[in-house]
Scaffold this motif. Structure first.
Motif, PDB file in Angstrom:
ATOM      1  N   THR A  47      23.834  -1.593   8.432  1.00  0.00           N
ATOM      2  CA  THR A  47      23.653  -1.460   6.988  1.00  0.00           C
ATOM      3  C   THR A  47      23.994  -0.028   6.599  1.00  0.00           C
ATOM      4  O   THR A  47      23.539   0.926   7.234  1.00  0.00           O
ATOM      5  CB  THR A  47      22.198  -1.781   6.586  1.00  0.00           C
ATOM      6  OG1 THR A  47      21.867  -3.090   7.039  1.00  0.00           O
ATOM      7  CG2 THR A  47      22.010  -1.700   5.080  1.00  0.00           C
ATOM      8  N   VAL A  48      24.828   0.112   5.547  1.00  0.00           N
ATOM      9  CA  VAL A  48      25.203   1.430   5.047  1.00  0.00           C
ATOM     10  C   VAL A  48      24.933   1.507   3.549  1.00  0.00           C
ATOM     11  O   VAL A  48      24.877   0.494   2.858  1.00  0.00           O
ATOM     12  CB  VAL A  48      26.692   1.772   5.326  1.00  0.00           C
ATOM     13  CG1 VAL A  48      26.979   1.786   6.813  1.00  0.00           C
ATOM     14  CG2 VAL A  48      27.614   0.843   4.615  1.00  0.00           C
ATOM     15  N   GLY A  49      24.785   2.749   3.065  1.00  0.00           N
ATOM     16  CA  GLY A  49      24.568   3.000   1.649  1.00  0.00           C
ATOM     17  C   GLY A  49      25.868   3.325   0.942  1.00  0.00           C
ATOM     18  O   GLY A  49      26.958   3.235   1.515  1.00  0.00           O
ATOM     19  N   ALA A  50      25.741   3.747  -0.304  1.00  0.00           N
ATOM     20  CA  ALA A  50      26.901   4.011  -1.163  1.00  0.00           C
ATOM     21  C   ALA A  50      27.819   5.099  -0.615  1.00  0.00           C
ATOM     22  O   ALA A  50      29.027   5.063  -0.826  1.00  0.00           O
ATOM     23  CB  ALA A  50      26.432   4.406  -2.562  1.00  0.00           C
ATOM     24  N   GLN A  51      27.279   6.083   0.080  1.00  0.00           N
ATOM     25  CA  GLN A  51      28.075   7.175   0.619  1.00  0.00           C
ATOM     26  C   GLN A  51      28.574   6.878   2.029  1.00  0.00           C
ATOM     27  O   GLN A  51      29.143   7.744   2.673  1.00  0.00           O
ATOM     28  CB  GLN A  51      27.261   8.470   0.629  1.00  0.00           C
ATOM     29  CG  GLN A  51      26.793   8.906  -0.734  1.00  0.00           C
ATOM     30  CD  GLN A  51      27.954   9.205  -1.657  1.00  0.00           C
ATOM     31  OE1 GLN A  51      28.911   9.849  -1.264  1.00  0.00           O
ATOM     32  NE2 GLN A  51      27.881   8.736  -2.881  1.00  0.00           N
ATOM     33  N   GLY A  52      28.327   5.661   2.507  1.00  0.00           N
ATOM     34  CA  GLY A  52      28.763   5.287   3.843  1.00  0.00           C
ATOM     35  C   GLY A  52      27.775   5.701   4.918  1.00  0.00           C
ATOM     36  O   GLY A  52      28.055   5.562   6.112  1.00  0.00           O
ATOM     37  N   GLU A  53      26.608   6.207   4.501  1.00  0.00           N
ATOM     38  CA  GLU A  53      25.608   6.638   5.465  1.00  0.00           C
ATOM     39  C   GLU A  53      24.931   5.424   6.100  1.00  0.00           C
ATOM     40  O   GLU A  53      24.653   4.432   5.435  1.00  0.00           O
ATOM     41  CB  GLU A  53      24.570   7.563   4.819  1.00  0.00           C
ATOM     42  CG  GLU A  53      23.583   6.891   3.871  1.00  0.00           C
ATOM     43  CD  GLU A  53      24.096   6.609   2.465  1.00  0.00           C
ATOM     44  OE1 GLU A  53      23.276   6.217   1.614  1.00  0.00           O
ATOM     45  OE2 GLU A  53      25.303   6.761   2.203  1.00  0.00           O
ATOM     46  N   LEU A  54      24.715   5.496   7.392  1.00  0.00           N
ATOM     47  CA  LEU A  54      24.086   4.411   8.130  1.00  0.00           C
ATOM     48  C   LEU A  54      22.600   4.394   7.788  1.00  0.00           C
ATOM     49  O   LEU A  54      21.890   5.371   8.003  1.00  0.00           O
ATOM     50  CB  LEU A  54      24.291   4.615   9.632  1.00  0.00           C
ATOM     51  CG  LEU A  54      23.804   3.509  10.556  1.00  0.00           C
ATOM     52  CD1 LEU A  54      24.578   2.222  10.297  1.00  0.00           C
ATOM     53  CD2 LEU A  54      23.956   3.939  12.011  1.00  0.00           C
TER      54      LEU A  54
END
Length: 171
Positions: A47-54
């Protein structure tokens, strides 16, 4: 009789406020992006967020226990990369109505690619018919200066000292 410059300024301000409201709504929508991707063999879920962070990594089955380390690493990295691409695509969809976003690309690794600076600044090089009024009344003094803005410009070769000769003004 109203001033045409004031009318244009009022229109620009109204357009700015509308765009700012739309951007605030888009930013809230973008902040809520969360993409989860499961590997084809269901060994990994990322699962990643909007900035591509895991933001999450799970192993929903015990399949990972029988995988070689290099194989597991490859599945983890591929799954994370796929989730990042989907998040970047969602981000593009949210901001697409505002025009192109330099560097943002759903196809690029991590969602960002190189910026073409020539294309980015091309609209600024287009000649316009906009006349910018002087900040000084007609006939006022100060022919020694072309205005406060020009007074603030510093020659790049002076090393940041404040004057083209290298001496610091007023010291």
């Amino acid at each position: 009789m109203s001033n045409p410059l004031e009318e244009r300024l009022a229109e620009a301000l109204a357009e700015f406020e509308e765009t700012r409201g739309r951007l605030d709504a888009a930013a809230a929508q973008a902040a809520a992006i969360s993409v989860t991707v499961t590997a084809k063999d269901r060994a990994v879920e990322a699962t990643v967020g909007a900035q591509g962070e895991l933001t999450g990594l799970r192993f929903p089955t015990s399949r990972y226990r029988t995988m070689a380390p290099a194989e597991l690493a490859n599945v983890v990295m591929t799954t994370i990369s796929s989730a990042r691409a989907k998040a970047a695509s969602q981000l593009l969809d949210i901001y697409r109505p505002f025009g192109p976003i330099p560097g943002l690309s759903a196809d690029a690794p991590g969602g960002f690619g190189p910026v073409d600076w020539e294309d980015l600044f091309a609209p600024l090089r287009v000649d316009t018919d906009l006349v910018v009024p002087s900040s000084r009344p007609a006939g006022s003094a100060s022919s020694a200066s072309a205005g406060a803005l020009l007074d603030e410009l510093v020659d790049d070769e002076d090393g940041g000292t404040g004057t083209a000769s290298g001496a610091v003004a007023g010291r």
